[in-house]
Write a protein that holds these residues in place. Sequence first.
Motif, PDB file in Angstrom:
ATOM      1  N   VAL A 114       0.834  -1.187   0.000  1.00 44.31           N
ATOM      2  CA  VAL A 114       0.000   0.000   0.000  1.00 44.31           C
ATOM      3  C   VAL A 114       0.878   1.250   0.000  1.00 44.31           C
ATOM      4  O   VAL A 114       0.734   2.125  -0.841  1.00 44.31           O
ATOM      5  N   LEU A 115       1.796   1.308   0.954  1.00 45.27           N
ATOM      6  CA  LEU A 115       2.659   2.487   1.083  1.00 45.27           C
ATOM      7  C   LEU A 115       3.988   2.066   1.673  1.00 45.27           C
ATOM      8  O   LEU A 115       4.045   1.264   2.601  1.00 45.27           O
ATOM      9  N   PHE A 116       5.073   2.573   1.111  1.00 51.61           N
ATOM     10  CA  PHE A 116       6.387   2.359   1.710  1.00 51.61           C
ATOM     11  C   PHE A 116       7.166   3.657   1.650  1.00 51.61           C
ATOM     12  O   PHE A 116       7.323   4.247   0.596  1.00 51.61           O
ATOM     13  N   LEU A 117       7.655   4.099   2.802  1.00 50.68           N
ATOM     14  CA  LEU A 117       8.486   5.301   2.869  1.00 50.68           C
ATOM     15  C   LEU A 117       9.878   4.899   3.307  1.00 50.68           C
ATOM     16  O   LEU A 117      10.059   4.363   4.389  1.00 50.68           O
ATOM     17  N   GLY A 118      10.848   5.147   2.473  1.00 49.39           N
ATOM     18  CA  GLY A 118      12.219   4.846   2.871  1.00 49.39           C
ATOM     19  C   GLY A 118      13.087   4.553   1.680  1.00 49.39           C
ATOM     20  O   GLY A 118      12.743   3.734   0.834  1.00 49.39           O
ATOM     21  N   LYS A 119      14.206   5.191   1.575  1.00 54.99           N
ATOM     22  CA  LYS A 119      15.118   4.969   0.463  1.00 54.99           C
ATOM     23  C   LYS A 119      16.004   3.777   0.764  1.00 54.99           C
ATOM     24  O   LYS A 119      16.034   2.805   0.037  1.00 54.99           O
ATOM     25  N   GLY A 120      16.712   3.843   1.890  1.00 50.75           N
ATOM     26  CA  GLY A 120      17.528   2.714   2.300  1.00 50.75           C
ATOM     27  C   GLY A 120      18.624   2.369   1.308  1.00 50.75           C
ATOM     28  O   GLY A 120      18.893   3.087   0.350  1.00 50.75           O
ATOM     29  N   THR A 121      19.264   1.245   1.529  1.00 49.54           N
ATOM     30  CA  THR A 121      20.285   0.718   0.628  1.00 49.54           C
ATOM     31  C   THR A 121      20.066  -0.776   0.496  1.00 49.54           C
ATOM     32  O   THR A 121      19.287  -1.375   1.230  1.00 49.54           O
ATOM     33  N   ALA A 122      20.757  -1.399  -0.443  1.00 50.94           N
ATOM     34  CA  ALA A 122      20.609  -2.841  -0.619  1.00 50.94           C
ATOM     35  C   ALA A 122      21.011  -3.586   0.646  1.00 50.94           C
ATOM     36  O   ALA A 122      20.472  -4.634   0.969  1.00 50.94           O
ATOM     37  N   ALA A 123      21.984  -3.024   1.386  1.00 51.94           N
ATOM     38  CA  ALA A 123      22.457  -3.691   2.596  1.00 51.94           C
ATOM     39  C   ALA A 123      21.585  -3.369   3.801  1.00 51.94           C
ATOM     40  O   ALA A 123      21.498  -4.150   4.742  1.00 51.94           O
ATOM     41  N   SER A 124      20.960  -2.200   3.785  1.00 51.91           N
ATOM     42  CA  SER A 124      20.189  -1.771   4.949  1.00 51.91           C
ATOM     43  C   SER A 124      18.947  -1.011   4.492  1.00 51.91           C
ATOM     44  O   SER A 124      18.820   0.191   4.691  1.00 51.91           O
ATOM     45  N   ALA A 125      18.019  -1.746   3.868  1.00 54.05           N
ATOM     46  CA  ALA A 125      16.848  -1.102   3.268  1.00 54.05           C
ATOM     47  C   ALA A 125      15.887  -0.536   4.300  1.00 54.05           C
ATOM     48  O   ALA A 125      15.037   0.272   3.977  1.00 54.05           O
ATOM     49  N   GLU A 126      16.031  -0.955   5.549  1.00 54.28           N
ATOM     50  CA  GLU A 126      15.071  -0.521   6.552  1.00 54.28           C
ATOM     51  C   GLU A 126      15.390   0.845   7.140  1.00 54.28           C
ATOM     52  O   GLU A 126      14.614   1.391   7.911  1.00 54.28           O
ATOM     53  N   ASN A 127      16.541   1.424   6.793  1.00 55.82           N
ATOM     54  CA  ASN A 127      16.913   2.710   7.380  1.00 55.82           C
ATOM     55  C   ASN A 127      15.860   3.774   7.107  1.00 55.82           C
ATOM     56  O   ASN A 127      15.567   4.096   5.953  1.00 55.82           O
TER      57      ASN A 127
END
Length: 250
Positions: A114-127
């Motif tokens: 539905v919605l995802f906010l966050g750029k993150g990285t391949a190693a740490s997508a949850e940042n």
Amino acid sequence: MSKLRNKALMLSKSKPDYVKDGLVLWLDAQEPFIVMYDNAGEKIRIWRDRAISGQKSNVGGVSQTKDSVFFDGVNSRSKILDEEYINLTGVLSGLNDRTLEVVCKLNNSDDVQVLFLGKGTAASAENGAAGLWYRPSSAGFKVGTWDSASPVLVSDVTERASYSIVYSNEDLNSFDFYRNGTECVKGETAGSMYNTMTTIGARLNKDGSTWEYRLSGEICSIRVYNRKLTEQERLHNLAIDTRRFNLNVG
């Protein structure tokens, strides 16, 4: 003056009186899409943010009615471009207080973003991430990105409803989740919401181009705050959502 311009001016003068303090993103179905052309001459549609001038989301495969944006579950997707992140920095970086409010309805029981906010990285997508992803196998919404995150159990996602997620600054598992103002129960099944960019109505894989978990349903409004809303503020916003989108709030 064009009919579209007249409509936009009328809407801008009658925008609902949601809580404005801390509002950093407000995508609303009653904001008319704008058609533009990119550098390659391809036609694109823009969903303008009502909270911050110039901030926008590129949409595709969607249709717009008087009070909703319909996602077809096959071609539909929306992404806030990288250059827009400057206005969302306070929400997307680190572990911060934040509130997400979404008015939506799902048409089927497939896994859908539905919605995802966050750029993150391949190693740490949850940042800095936050989001809402429905998993029927978990019998509810996944909130956040952690593999250990519990789902929030909901009884019915096929009815239009207003959802609020209020995060604390401890970690992404520290949140309260409300459906039409009533707090929901967290379950115990694990899952993941991996994503690398801010997306709406679909998930964008780590390669940055592959879309998956497309939403079949509608989104009426998305609001993001860079702070925790109080109960009074949430109920104020809910009252507006109920009136505008004809919610079945008992």
